[in-house]
Design a protein around this motif. Structure first.
Motif, PDB file in Angstrom:
ATOM      1  N   HIS A  50      -5.009 -14.372   6.807  1.00  0.00           N
ATOM      2  CA  HIS A  50      -5.534 -13.545   7.910  1.00  0.00           C
ATOM      3  C   HIS A  50      -5.400 -12.035   7.682  1.00  0.00           C
ATOM      4  CE1 HIS A  50      -5.865 -17.097  10.521  1.00  0.00           C
ATOM      5  NE2 HIS A  50      -4.690 -17.472  10.029  1.00  0.00           N
ATOM      6  N   TRP A  51      -5.138 -11.601   6.476  1.00  0.00           N
ATOM      7  CA  TRP A  51      -4.802 -10.195   6.214  1.00  0.00           C
ATOM      8  C   TRP A  51      -5.817  -9.205   6.750  1.00  0.00           C
ATOM      9  CZ3 TRP A  51      -7.907  -7.189   3.092  1.00  0.00           C
ATOM     10  CH2 TRP A  51      -8.839  -7.873   2.297  1.00  0.00           C
ATOM     11  N   ARG A  52      -7.079  -9.560   6.761  1.00  0.00           N
ATOM     12  CA  ARG A  52      -8.103  -8.616   7.221  1.00  0.00           C
ATOM     13  C   ARG A  52      -7.966  -8.256   8.693  1.00  0.00           C
ATOM     14  NH1 ARG A  52     -11.845 -10.816   3.269  1.00  0.00           N
ATOM     15  NH2 ARG A  52     -12.704  -9.047   2.149  1.00  0.00           N
ATOM     16  N   ASP A  53      -7.402  -9.185   9.485  1.00  0.00           N
ATOM     17  CA  ASP A  53      -7.357  -8.993  10.931  1.00  0.00           C
ATOM     18  C   ASP A  53      -5.958  -8.764  11.491  1.00  0.00           C
ATOM     19  OD1 ASP A  53     -10.132  -9.384  11.047  1.00  0.00           O
ATOM     20  OD2 ASP A  53      -9.880 -11.554  11.145  1.00  0.00           O
ATOM     21  N   ILE A  54      -4.948  -8.651  10.638  1.00  0.00           N
ATOM     22  CA  ILE A  54      -3.585  -8.433  11.126  1.00  0.00           C
ATOM     23  C   ILE A  54      -3.364  -6.936  11.342  1.00  0.00           C
ATOM     24  CG2 ILE A  54      -1.124  -8.600  10.580  1.00  0.00           C
ATOM     25  CD1 ILE A  54      -1.747 -11.213   9.103  1.00  0.00           C
ATOM     26  N   ALA A  55      -3.070  -6.591  12.587  1.00  0.00           N
ATOM     27  CA  ALA A  55      -2.847  -5.186  12.935  1.00  0.00           C
ATOM     28  C   ALA A  55      -1.430  -4.745  12.602  1.00  0.00           C
ATOM     29  CB  ALA A  55      -3.116  -4.965  14.421  1.00  0.00           C
ATOM     30  N   ILE A  56      -0.486  -5.673  12.703  1.00  0.00           N
ATOM     31  CA  ILE A  56       0.914  -5.327  12.450  1.00  0.00           C
ATOM     32  C   ILE A  56       1.729  -6.600  12.262  1.00  0.00           C
ATOM     33  CG2 ILE A  56       1.726  -5.315  14.863  1.00  0.00           C
ATOM     34  CD1 ILE A  56       3.065  -2.549  14.115  1.00  0.00           C
ATOM     35  N   VAL A  57       2.816  -6.482  11.518  1.00  0.00           N
ATOM     36  CA  VAL A  57       3.772  -7.573  11.360  1.00  0.00           C
ATOM     37  C   VAL A  57       5.081  -7.114  11.994  1.00  0.00           C
ATOM     38  CG1 VAL A  57       5.106  -8.987   9.744  1.00  0.00           C
ATOM     39  CG2 VAL A  57       2.721  -8.408   9.227  1.00  0.00           C
ATOM     40  N   ILE A  58       5.577  -7.941  12.885  1.00  0.00           N
ATOM     41  CA  ILE A  58       6.857  -7.677  13.533  1.00  0.00           C
ATOM     42  C   ILE A  58       7.806  -8.749  13.041  1.00  0.00           C
ATOM     43  CG2 ILE A  58       8.060  -7.524  15.748  1.00  0.00           C
ATOM     44  CD1 ILE A  58       5.130  -7.021  16.909  1.00  0.00           C
ATOM     45  N   THR A  59       8.863  -8.336  12.364  1.00  0.00           N
ATOM     46  CA  THR A  59       9.757  -9.336  11.775  1.00  0.00           C
ATOM     47  C   THR A  59      11.208  -9.054  12.096  1.00  0.00           C
ATOM     48  OG1 THR A  59      10.428 -10.454   9.734  1.00  0.00           O
ATOM     49  CG2 THR A  59       9.880  -8.123   9.548  1.00  0.00           C
ATOM     50  N   PHE A 117       7.927  -3.121  24.526  1.00  0.00           N
ATOM     51  CA  PHE A 117       7.219  -3.817  23.457  1.00  0.00           C
ATOM     52  C   PHE A 117       5.728  -3.502  23.519  1.00  0.00           C
ATOM     53  CE2 PHE A 117       4.964  -7.568  21.816  1.00  0.00           C
ATOM     54  CZ  PHE A 117       5.500  -7.631  20.542  1.00  0.00           C
ATOM     55  N   ARG A 118       5.125  -3.680  24.684  1.00  0.00           N
ATOM     56  CA  ARG A 118       3.689  -3.433  24.845  1.00  0.00           C
ATOM     57  C   ARG A 118       3.335  -1.982  24.514  1.00  0.00           C
ATOM     58  NH1 ARG A 118       2.668  -6.477  30.552  1.00  0.00           N
ATOM     59  NH2 ARG A 118       2.517  -8.576  29.727  1.00  0.00           N
ATOM     60  N   GLU A 119       4.096  -1.060  25.049  1.00  0.00           N
ATOM     61  CA  GLU A 119       3.821   0.362  24.826  1.00  0.00           C
ATOM     62  C   GLU A 119       3.845   0.706  23.338  1.00  0.00           C
ATOM     63  OE1 GLU A 119       6.391   4.384  25.373  1.00  0.00           O
ATOM     64  OE2 GLU A 119       6.301   3.060  27.134  1.00  0.00           O
ATOM     65  N   LYS A 120       4.854   0.230  22.646  1.00  0.00           N
ATOM     66  CA  LYS A 120       4.996   0.549  21.222  1.00  0.00           C
ATOM     67  C   LYS A 120       3.935  -0.144  20.368  1.00  0.00           C
ATOM     68  CE  LYS A 120       8.425   3.326  21.501  1.00  0.00           C
ATOM     69  NZ  LYS A 120       8.236   4.744  21.238  1.00  0.00           N
ATOM     70  N   ILE A 121       3.629  -1.385  20.670  1.00  0.00           N
ATOM     71  CA  ILE A 121       2.629  -2.116  19.880  1.00  0.00           C
ATOM     72  C   ILE A 121       1.262  -1.452  20.021  1.00  0.00           C
ATOM     73  CG2 ILE A 121       1.377  -4.304  19.645  1.00  0.00           C
ATOM     74  CD1 ILE A 121       4.221  -4.233  18.422  1.00  0.00           C
ATOM     75  N   THR A 125      -0.377   0.200  16.632  1.00  0.00           N
ATOM     76  CA  THR A 125      -1.491  -0.547  16.033  1.00  0.00           C
ATOM     77  C   THR A 125      -2.822   0.182  16.134  1.00  0.00           C
ATOM     78  OG1 THR A 125      -1.888  -1.764  18.096  1.00  0.00           O
ATOM     79  CG2 THR A 125      -0.452  -2.805  16.453  1.00  0.00           C
ATOM     80  N   GLU A 126      -2.857   1.263  16.851  1.00  0.00           N
ATOM     81  CA  GLU A 126      -4.123   1.966  17.099  1.00  0.00           C
ATOM     82  C   GLU A 126      -4.886   2.287  15.811  1.00  0.00           C
ATOM     83  OE1 GLU A 126      -5.678   5.698  19.833  1.00  0.00           O
ATOM     84  OE2 GLU A 126      -3.531   5.398  19.547  1.00  0.00           O
ATOM     85  N   GLU A 127      -4.218   2.880  14.855  1.00  0.00           N
ATOM     86  CA  GLU A 127      -4.867   3.279  13.601  1.00  0.00           C
ATOM     87  C   GLU A 127      -5.326   2.064  12.791  1.00  0.00           C
ATOM     88  OE1 GLU A 127      -3.521   5.514   9.553  1.00  0.00           O
ATOM     89  OE2 GLU A 127      -2.859   6.428  11.425  1.00  0.00           O
ATOM     90  N   ARG A 128      -4.476   1.058  12.697  1.00  0.00           N
ATOM     91  CA  ARG A 128      -4.826  -0.137  11.922  1.00  0.00           C
ATOM     92  C   ARG A 128      -5.993  -0.882  12.575  1.00  0.00           C
ATOM     93  NH1 ARG A 128      -5.485  -3.038   7.362  1.00  0.00           N
ATOM     94  NH2 ARG A 128      -5.014  -5.226   7.695  1.00  0.00           N
TER      95      ARG A 128
END
Length: 160
Positions: A50-59, A117-121, A125-128
């Motif tokens: 799914h790399w094309r559509d992943i905006a961010i990874v949270i681990t 969480f919502r605010e930061k995500i 993710t805006e740029e990605r």
């Protein structure tokens, strides 16, 4: 060109069931598609698919078999543009320095609140998301042009 609709995904990697439920619910509420993984190996497989559509990874930083840092290092080899955030109950100075070396966008300290969480995500993710949408628009334009060329070639073949 027309507005391109993209299914934006957020990958969360955590071996804790409660955190996985939190991520799943929060990400759905934000209008994204959650990808939930309980291991680094599974996360790598999901990223590969799914790399094309992943905006961010949270681990989670402290994972069995493959830590958050090791996961980032492995993913960075093939997908350096996918941003990462680490989640941890405690963030040391060493952790922060290691994160900088591995181009981590930031840390979330547990426990997480839904609002934070919502605010930061959204912010991180805006740029990605813009990159994903632009790439998808280019790809769809290319495919539309390719279809026209195929139709033209088929017409020429029929004339022969």
């Amino acid at each position: 060109m027309s507005e391109v609709t993209v299914d934006i995904k957020v990958l969360c990697v955590d071996d804790d069931d409660e955190m996985c439920s939190f991520y799943d619910s929060a990400i759905r509420d934000m209008g994204f598609t959650p990808l939930i993984s309980k291991s680094g190996k599974e996360a790598i497989d999901l990223i590969s698919s799914h790399w094309r559509d992943i905006a961010i990874v949270i681990t989670d930083q402290d994972m069995p078999n493959l830590s958050g840092v090791e996961l980032r290092e492995e993913v960075y080899k093939s997908y350096p543009d996918i941003p990462f955030i680490f989640v941890s109950g405690f963030i040391s100075k060493e952790d922060a320095l290691e994160a900088l070396e591995n181009k981590i966008l930031g840390f979330f300290e547990k426990p997480l609140t839904l609002e934070y969480f919502r605010e930061k995500i959204v912010k991180l993710t805006e740029e990605r998301i813009e990159e994903i949408s632009d790439e998808r628009e280019i790809l769809e334009g290319f495919l539309a042009e390719a279809e026209l060329l195929i139709e033209e070639i088929e017409g020429l073949v029929e004339e022969i």
